[in-house]
Scaffold this active site. Sequence first.
Site, short mmCIF file in Angstrom:
data_model
loop_
_atom_site.label_atom_id
_atom_site.label_comp_id
_atom_site.label_asym_id
_atom_site.label_seq_id
_atom_site.Cartn_x
_atom_site.Cartn_y
_atom_site.Cartn_z
N HIS A 297 5.08 -4.59 11.03
CA HIS A 297 5.42 -3.83 12.23
C HIS A 297 5.59 -4.75 13.43
O HIS A 297 4.93 -5.79 13.53
CB HIS A 297 4.32 -2.80 12.56
CG HIS A 297 4.23 -1.67 11.60
ND1 HIS A 297 5.02 -0.54 11.70
CD2 HIS A 297 3.46 -1.50 10.50
CE1 HIS A 297 4.72 0.29 10.71
NE2 HIS A 297 3.77 -0.27 9.96
N HIS B 253 0.85 -1.19 0.00
CA HIS B 253 0.00 0.00 0.00
C HIS B 253 0.89 1.24 0.00
O HIS B 253 2.11 1.14 0.08
CB HIS B 253 -0.98 0.00 1.17
CG HIS B 253 -0.37 0.08 2.53
ND1 HIS B 253 0.42 -0.93 3.06
CD2 HIS B 253 -0.45 1.03 3.50
CE1 HIS B 253 0.79 -0.60 4.29
NE2 HIS B 253 0.29 0.59 4.57
N ASP C 294 5.77 4.86 5.19
CA ASP C 294 6.65 3.91 5.87
C ASP C 294 6.67 2.55 5.19
O ASP C 294 7.24 1.59 5.73
CB ASP C 294 6.26 3.78 7.36
CG ASP C 294 4.86 3.24 7.56
OD1 ASP C 294 4.00 3.44 6.69
OD2 ASP C 294 4.62 2.60 8.61
N HIS C 295 6.09 2.45 3.99
CA HIS C 295 6.15 1.24 3.18
C HIS C 295 6.76 1.50 1.81
O HIS C 295 7.20 0.55 1.15
CB HIS C 295 4.75 0.63 3.03
CG HIS C 295 4.21 0.11 4.31
ND1 HIS C 295 4.15 -1.23 4.62
CD2 HIS C 295 3.73 0.76 5.41
CE1 HIS C 295 3.65 -1.39 5.84
NE2 HIS C 295 3.38 -0.19 6.33
N ASP D 86 -0.05 -4.01 6.36
CA ASP D 86 -0.69 -3.58 7.60
C ASP D 86 -2.12 -4.08 7.72
O ASP D 86 -2.92 -3.51 8.47
CB ASP D 86 -0.69 -2.05 7.70
CG ASP D 86 0.70 -1.49 7.97
OD1 ASP D 86 1.64 -2.27 8.18
OD2 ASP D 86 0.83 -0.25 7.96
N HIS E 276 -7.43 -1.21 5.90
CA HIS E 276 -6.42 -0.25 6.38
C HIS E 276 -6.34 0.92 5.40
O HIS E 276 -6.36 2.09 5.79
CB HIS E 276 -5.08 -0.96 6.51
CG HIS E 276 -3.95 -0.09 6.97
ND1 HIS E 276 -3.91 0.49 8.21
CD2 HIS E 276 -2.81 0.29 6.34
CE1 HIS E 276 -2.80 1.20 8.34
NE2 HIS E 276 -2.12 1.10 7.21
N HIS F 178 1.38 3.97 1.99
CA HIS F 178 1.86 4.76 3.13
C HIS F 178 3.39 4.93 3.08
O HIS F 178 4.12 4.01 2.68
CB HIS F 178 1.43 4.11 4.45
CG HIS F 178 -0.02 4.34 4.76
ND1 HIS F 178 -0.71 3.60 5.70
CD2 HIS F 178 -0.92 5.23 4.24
CE1 HIS F 178 -1.97 4.03 5.75
NE2 HIS F 178 -2.11 5.01 4.88
#
Length: 252
Positions: A170, A54, A58-59, A132, A113, A56
């Site tokens: 995570h 996805h 942090d990905h 996530d 998410h 975001h």
Amino acid sequence: MQVYRLPALSDNYIFLLHDPVSQIAAVVDPAEPKPVLSKLAELDAELVAIFNTHHHADHVGGNRALLQKFPQLIIYGGDRDRGRIPGQQVFLQAGDRVQFGNQIAEVFFVPGHTLAHIAYYFPESGDLFCGDTLFAGGCGRLFEGTPAQMVDSLARLRQLPDDTRVWCAHEYTLNNLKFAITVDGDNPILQERLRDVTAARQKQEPTIPTNIGIEKQTNPFLRWDFPALQAATRMSEPHRVFAKLRGMKDLF
């Protein structure tokens, strides 16, 4: 296919897939480039693909730097994330397949998410890369999707074989289980898991990968149809049980 778990940022995991025969590698959700480049140098491997779940930051934070270093690599992501994943070249839909070395991954559409979230499942090796959507002992917050969408997505993952290795992105396990015990406190398997994870985290040991079997037994977000969770939420319909649990966890 070898899978390496690379810690990144404060609590992320990046997953590097390595084919030692052809000396190629792929990376799932590169939060940042440095850990990936370090592992590639150690393995003397060429990066050929990025599999994003996805959009975001942090990905996908390492996408452009890795593409600059390996200009021939291919960046994959969900079709509905079009325009949100840096450098994306392939736009995947449910039922598509992607290849890494001699392994084929099935693409699942798992919104909740985010509205465009996908997961990659390698049936031959039994590896699931779910971003996530599903966590060890928990699930992702609903930033874009609905409870009903997330229940459908988690139900799809819950149907996978119990020995499926779940590589979630995570290190949230301890906090997730501390919440789980508040709503499923009479569950002896959960009680034991919480003790084991507490001891592991005290030694800074990772808790990922998990597997579908233990998640079905201890993760409240896969147990919306169990009496204990229905009693804890005073709900019975799956999406309502889930929504209540998710709201409780958000405030935990």
